[in-house]
Motif scaffolding. Structure first.
Motif, short mmCIF file in Angstrom:
data_model
loop_
_atom_site.label_atom_id
_atom_site.label_comp_id
_atom_site.label_asym_id
_atom_site.label_seq_id
_atom_site.Cartn_x
_atom_site.Cartn_y
_atom_site.Cartn_z
N SER A 87 3.00 1.72 -4.49
CA SER A 87 2.19 1.08 -5.53
C SER A 87 3.01 0.68 -6.76
O SER A 87 2.51 0.00 -7.65
CB SER A 87 1.06 2.01 -5.96
OG SER A 87 1.58 3.23 -6.47
N THR A 126 -3.56 -4.48 -5.15
CA THR A 126 -2.58 -4.18 -6.20
C THR A 126 -2.57 -5.32 -7.23
O THR A 126 -3.17 -6.37 -7.03
CB THR A 126 -1.16 -4.03 -5.62
OG1 THR A 126 -0.62 -5.33 -5.32
CG2 THR A 126 -1.17 -3.18 -4.36
N LYS A 150 0.83 -1.21 0.00
CA LYS A 150 0.00 0.00 0.00
C LYS A 150 0.86 1.26 0.00
O LYS A 150 0.51 2.28 -0.60
CB LYS A 150 -0.92 0.00 1.23
CG LYS A 150 -2.08 -0.97 1.14
CD LYS A 150 -2.98 -0.85 2.36
CE LYS A 150 -4.21 -1.74 2.24
NZ LYS A 150 -5.09 -1.63 3.44
#
Length: 334
Positions: free
Chosen positions: A227, A252, A224
């Protein structure tokens, strides 16, 4: 790469001997137990009974070591060996277990040198007592200077480089290498090799491999936070399966690939949730290390000429070839 070809050749040669022995099961108790099993289908040695101590740095609950132990038990059953297995993730405690084996006057010792410096004195004491010591799994860069007779395992730095080269082929740009035990030489070497072979950016992330909820949250937080990470590299099958959950939680598109294999990881490679795995064949490591001590004590044989390790990996397991090892993984031999 010539060294990879040599590793594959040595692995194939070693594996050919293993195919003549079947696995066995036995009960265990506590940190230290005696492992004995029925004779393998190829027949049991009629040589005098030996006692071999196998001492590892395994953490409680880490199923990777079940494969090593299973291979060791199969060799012990074939060779008329009484196998005494013990483990402790603390280097100091592991050294004490080695000392206990010396005090018990065992006929041979097989050990892992995840923290080589901690093994230095006790290996020297074993030598002084006339007890041969072989290394396996961890310590490929240190076994000779420690004075061990032989070594069975994977050159982790070379395996890491090969891993990085495969990521290049897959188009990865930013990898995070997750180490579950800081300072463990084999794990550190894998990430160091990865950085050398991978053309993209590599971050190192330390996690507590004995606490899976913590592993999951730490990897999730890292993904997080950044990215741009498109590849998660783990160094153990349970960590890889946890990383798959972290990728989902982080939302992701990062991919997961790993070192080491087990039956659950095979399924993940089959369904594509894990890209590939590098198998170092832990069953083979356990088998060869015990069998080597029998060969040395019985015949004076030793592998590698005393200068070269016997390589059991890296073997890349991908979606293209995973079905070939699935049955073996289910049996606990891959």
């Amino acid at each position: 790469m010539r060294r990879h070809q040599r590793a594959a050749t040595l692995t194939a040669t070693a594996l050919a001997g293993v195919l003549f022995a079947a696995g066995c099961s036995s009960s265990s108790g506590g940190k230290k137990s005696e492992e004995e099993g029925a004779a393998a289908s190829a027949g049991k040695a009629n040589t005098p009974r030996m006692t071999v101590a196998m001492i590892t740095h395994a953490s409680p609950g880490d199923t990777f070591w079940d494969l090593i132990r299973k291979g060791a038990q199969a060799a012990a059953a074939k060779d008329n060996i009484k196998l005494v297995y013990s483990s402790d993730p603390s280097a100091g405690n592991q050294a004490n277990l080695v000392q206990n084996a010396i005090d018990q006057k065992v006929d041979g010792i097989a050990l892992t040198a995840a923290k080589p410096e901690a093994m230095k004195d006790v290996v020297a004491k074993a030598q002084s007592a006339g007890i041969p010591v072989v290394g396996f799994n961890s310590g490929v860069g240190n076994w000779k200077e420690l004075g061990m007779l032989e070594y069975f395992g994977q050159d982790e730095n070379i395996a890491g480089q090969a891993f990085g080269e495969r990521l290049n082929e897959l188009g990865a740009k930013h990898a995070v290498c997750v180490i579950q035990e800081q300072g463990q030489v084999a794990l550190e070497a894998r990430c160091a090799g990865l950085k050398k072979g991978f053309k993209g950016k590599t971050d190192t992330l330390y996690v507590n491999g004995t606490d899976m909820p913590s592993v999951k949250s730490t990897i999730t937080a890292k993904l997080k936070q950044d990215s741009s990470i498109d590849q998660v590299v783990t160094l153990g099958a349970p960590i890889a399966l946890t990383a798959v959950q972290s990728v989902s939680d982080a939302g992701t598109d990062a991919k997961v690939a790993t070192f080491d294999l087990n039956k659950d990881l095979v399924k993940a490679v089959q369904d594509g949730t894990v890209e590939f795995a590098v198998d170092q064949q832990p069953y083979l490591q356990g088998y060869l290390s015990v069998d080597a001590l029998w060969l040395y004590k019985t015949n004076g044989n030793f592998s590698g000429g005393g200068t070269a390790p016997v390589l059991t990996g890296p073997a890349f397991i991908t979606k293209d070839n995973v079905d070939q090892v699935a049955d073996f993984a289910a049996k606990g031999t891959r």
